[in-house]
Design a protein around this motif. Structure first.
Motif, PDB file in Angstrom:
ATOM      1  N   ALA A  28     -34.184 -27.367  46.499  1.00  0.00           N
ATOM      2  CA  ALA A  28     -32.763 -27.104  46.735  1.00  0.00           C
ATOM      3  C   ALA A  28     -32.009 -28.403  47.022  1.00  0.00           C
ATOM      4  O   ALA A  28     -30.885 -28.602  46.546  1.00  0.00           O
ATOM      5  CB  ALA A  28     -32.605 -26.124  47.902  1.00  0.00           C
ATOM      6  N   ALA A  29     -32.643 -29.292  47.811  1.00  0.00           N
ATOM      7  CA  ALA A  29     -31.999 -30.563  48.139  1.00  0.00           C
ATOM      8  C   ALA A  29     -31.818 -31.426  46.890  1.00  0.00           C
ATOM      9  O   ALA A  29     -30.752 -32.015  46.667  1.00  0.00           O
ATOM     10  CB  ALA A  29     -32.836 -31.304  49.183  1.00  0.00           C
ATOM     11  N   VAL A  30     -32.877 -31.496  46.083  1.00  0.00           N
ATOM     12  CA  VAL A  30     -32.802 -32.284  44.848  1.00  0.00           C
ATOM     13  C   VAL A  30     -31.771 -31.688  43.896  1.00  0.00           C
ATOM     14  O   VAL A  30     -30.977 -32.411  43.273  1.00  0.00           O
ATOM     15  CB  VAL A  30     -34.184 -32.354  44.163  1.00  0.00           C
ATOM     16  CG1 VAL A  30     -34.071 -33.002  42.789  1.00  0.00           C
ATOM     17  CG2 VAL A  30     -35.172 -33.126  45.025  1.00  0.00           C
ATOM     18  N   ALA A  31     -31.770 -30.354  43.799  1.00  0.00           N
ATOM     19  CA  ALA A  31     -30.828 -29.685  42.901  1.00  0.00           C
ATOM     20  C   ALA A  31     -29.388 -29.917  43.345  1.00  0.00           C
ATOM     21  O   ALA A  31     -28.493 -30.122  42.524  1.00  0.00           O
ATOM     22  CB  ALA A  31     -31.135 -28.183  42.849  1.00  0.00           C
ATOM     23  N   GLY A  32     -29.175 -29.893  44.670  1.00  0.00           N
ATOM     24  CA  GLY A  32     -27.832 -30.138  45.185  1.00  0.00           C
ATOM     25  C   GLY A  32     -27.355 -31.548  44.844  1.00  0.00           C
ATOM     26  O   GLY A  32     -26.203 -31.753  44.457  1.00  0.00           O
ATOM     27  N   THR A  33     -28.264 -32.518  44.997  1.00  0.00           N
ATOM     28  CA  THR A  33     -27.922 -33.906  44.661  1.00  0.00           C
ATOM     29  C   THR A  33     -27.622 -34.052  43.172  1.00  0.00           C
ATOM     30  O   THR A  33     -26.670 -34.740  42.776  1.00  0.00           O
ATOM     31  CB  THR A  33     -29.077 -34.845  45.041  1.00  0.00           C
ATOM     32  OG1 THR A  33     -29.337 -34.729  46.452  1.00  0.00           O
ATOM     33  CG2 THR A  33     -28.744 -36.285  44.712  1.00  0.00           C
ATOM     34  N   ALA A  34     -28.448 -33.381  42.352  1.00  0.00           N
ATOM     35  CA  ALA A  34     -28.242 -33.434  40.910  1.00  0.00           C
ATOM     36  C   ALA A  34     -26.886 -32.846  40.527  1.00  0.00           C
ATOM     37  O   ALA A  34     -26.199 -33.359  39.637  1.00  0.00           O
ATOM     38  CB  ALA A  34     -29.359 -32.689  40.184  1.00  0.00           C
ATOM     39  N   THR A  35     -26.501 -31.782  41.223  1.00  0.00           N
ATOM     40  CA  THR A  35     -25.206 -31.154  40.947  1.00  0.00           C
ATOM     41  C   THR A  35     -24.065 -32.112  41.235  1.00  0.00           C
ATOM     42  O   THR A  35     -23.132 -32.267  40.430  1.00  0.00           O
ATOM     43  CB  THR A  35     -25.034 -29.882  41.793  1.00  0.00           C
ATOM     44  OG1 THR A  35     -26.092 -28.963  41.491  1.00  0.00           O
ATOM     45  CG2 THR A  35     -23.694 -29.217  41.508  1.00  0.00           C
ATOM     46  N   VAL A  36     -24.146 -32.781  42.382  1.00  0.00           N
ATOM     47  CA  VAL A  36     -23.095 -33.726  42.765  1.00  0.00           C
ATOM     48  C   VAL A  36     -23.018 -34.879  41.777  1.00  0.00           C
ATOM     49  O   VAL A  36     -21.929 -35.253  41.305  1.00  0.00           O
ATOM     50  CB  VAL A  36     -23.337 -34.262  44.189  1.00  0.00           C
ATOM     51  CG1 VAL A  36     -22.352 -35.384  44.512  1.00  0.00           C
ATOM     52  CG2 VAL A  36     -23.198 -33.136  45.205  1.00  0.00           C
ATOM     53  N   TRP A  37     -24.168 -35.467  41.427  1.00  0.00           N
ATOM     54  CA  TRP A  37     -24.183 -36.598  40.490  1.00  0.00           C
ATOM     55  C   TRP A  37     -23.700 -36.178  39.108  1.00  0.00           C
ATOM     56  O   TRP A  37     -23.015 -36.935  38.414  1.00  0.00           O
ATOM     57  CB  TRP A  37     -25.578 -37.203  40.404  1.00  0.00           C
ATOM     58  CG  TRP A  37     -25.866 -38.166  41.502  1.00  0.00           C
ATOM     59  CD1 TRP A  37     -26.697 -38.001  42.559  1.00  0.00           C
ATOM     60  CD2 TRP A  37     -25.256 -39.450  41.669  1.00  0.00           C
ATOM     61  NE1 TRP A  37     -26.667 -39.105  43.387  1.00  0.00           N
ATOM     62  CE2 TRP A  37     -25.787 -40.020  42.863  1.00  0.00           C
ATOM     63  CE3 TRP A  37     -24.334 -40.189  40.950  1.00  0.00           C
ATOM     64  CZ2 TRP A  37     -25.421 -41.267  43.338  1.00  0.00           C
ATOM     65  CZ3 TRP A  37     -23.952 -41.447  41.419  1.00  0.00           C
ATOM     66  CH2 TRP A  37     -24.503 -41.966  42.594  1.00  0.00           C
ATOM     67  N   GLY A  38     -24.054 -34.948  38.716  1.00  0.00           N
ATOM     68  CA  GLY A  38     -23.591 -34.445  37.428  1.00  0.00           C
ATOM     69  C   GLY A  38     -22.079 -34.322  37.379  1.00  0.00           C
ATOM     70  O   GLY A  38     -21.446 -34.676  36.378  1.00  0.00           O
ATOM     71  N   ILE A  39     -21.509 -33.841  38.468  1.00  0.00           N
ATOM     72  CA  ILE A  39     -20.049 -33.702  38.532  1.00  0.00           C
ATOM     73  C   ILE A  39     -19.378 -35.070  38.498  1.00  0.00           C
ATOM     74  O   ILE A  39     -18.373 -35.274  37.801  1.00  0.00           O
ATOM     75  CB  ILE A  39     -19.645 -32.929  39.805  1.00  0.00           C
ATOM     76  CG1 ILE A  39     -20.113 -31.473  39.708  1.00  0.00           C
ATOM     77  CG2 ILE A  39     -18.134 -32.989  40.020  1.00  0.00           C
ATOM     78  CD1 ILE A  39     -19.920 -30.681  40.974  1.00  0.00           C
TER      79      ILE A  39
END
Length: 214
Positions: free
Chosen positions: A170-181
């Motif tokens: 979940a933590a990695v996915a959250g970071t990926a979401t932010v970087w993707g945006i």
């Protein structure tokens, strides 16, 4: 880099003259100069690399055609308003270059057909490089959107169990979401800048083409 590659970078063919090379170089360098992208570091860095290749091409062609010639901006301060055909017959001795005349207190630049075609070649070369940049940035935008979407889905699937391995996911996915945006928004801003430059080139190309039809 050989002569054919150098001519291609400037949008010229094998029959280009020394004047064609100078004019196409001047036109292209005005469009692709890194200072044109001073407000965008990423695009400016790319423009710097393109500018180096443009300079290398011009250096090679200048050497092979026997002399460099000026590297200034466009001649004349007035608006473009005609070609050689629009001027008097006495202009025939100046057929290889543009010239300016004062009409009703206004300085007007006249362009020969050869110079208009060379400038159009420069515009075409610059446009090709900007389109290549736009394609790269479009891919970056697409990748950013995909990263954000995948990260968001993974976060939704794992956020309810914020412990252990699912918590780590979940933590990695959250970071990926932010970087993707962030990547998506940055790419979109770059695309807007490139599209503005391309729109200006299209307008300028149409102006030159209209002169050829006169």
């Amino acid at each position: 880099m050989n002569r054919t590659e150098a001519l291609h970078i400037l949008g010229l063919d094998d029959g280009a003259t020394a004047d064609d090379i100078k004019i196409a170089y001047r036109e292209t360098v005005q469009i692709l100069h890194p200072d044109k992208f001073a407000g965008n570091e990423k695009l400016q860095n790319r423009a710097t690399e393109q500018f180096k290749r443009l300079q290398e091409a011009y250096d090679l062609l200048s050497t092979s055609t026997g002399g460099r010639g000026g590297r200034g901006g466009r001649s004349g301060s007035g608006s473009r308003s005609g070609s050689a055909g629009a001027a008097s017959g006495s202009a025939g001795s100046r057929a290889a270059r543009s010239w300016t005349e004062v009409e009703d207190g206004v300085e007007v630049e006249y362009l020969t057909e050869a110079e208009i075609k060379a400038r159009l070649a420069g515009i075409a070369a610059a446009r090709a490089q900007l389109v290549a940049q736009r394609d790269t940035v479009s891919d970056e935008r697409r990748n950013g959107l995909a990263m954000a979407a995948i990260g968001a889905v993974a976060t939704l699937l794992t956020i309810r169990r914020p412990f252990g391995i699912l918590g780590m996911i979940a933590a990695v996915a959250g970071t990926a979401t932010v970087w993707g945006i962030i990547q998506f928004l940055g790419a979109q801003r770059n695309l807007n800048t490139l599209n503005e430059h391309l729109a200006k080139l299209t307008k300028e190309r149409k102006e030159y083409e209209a002169l050829l039809e006169e």
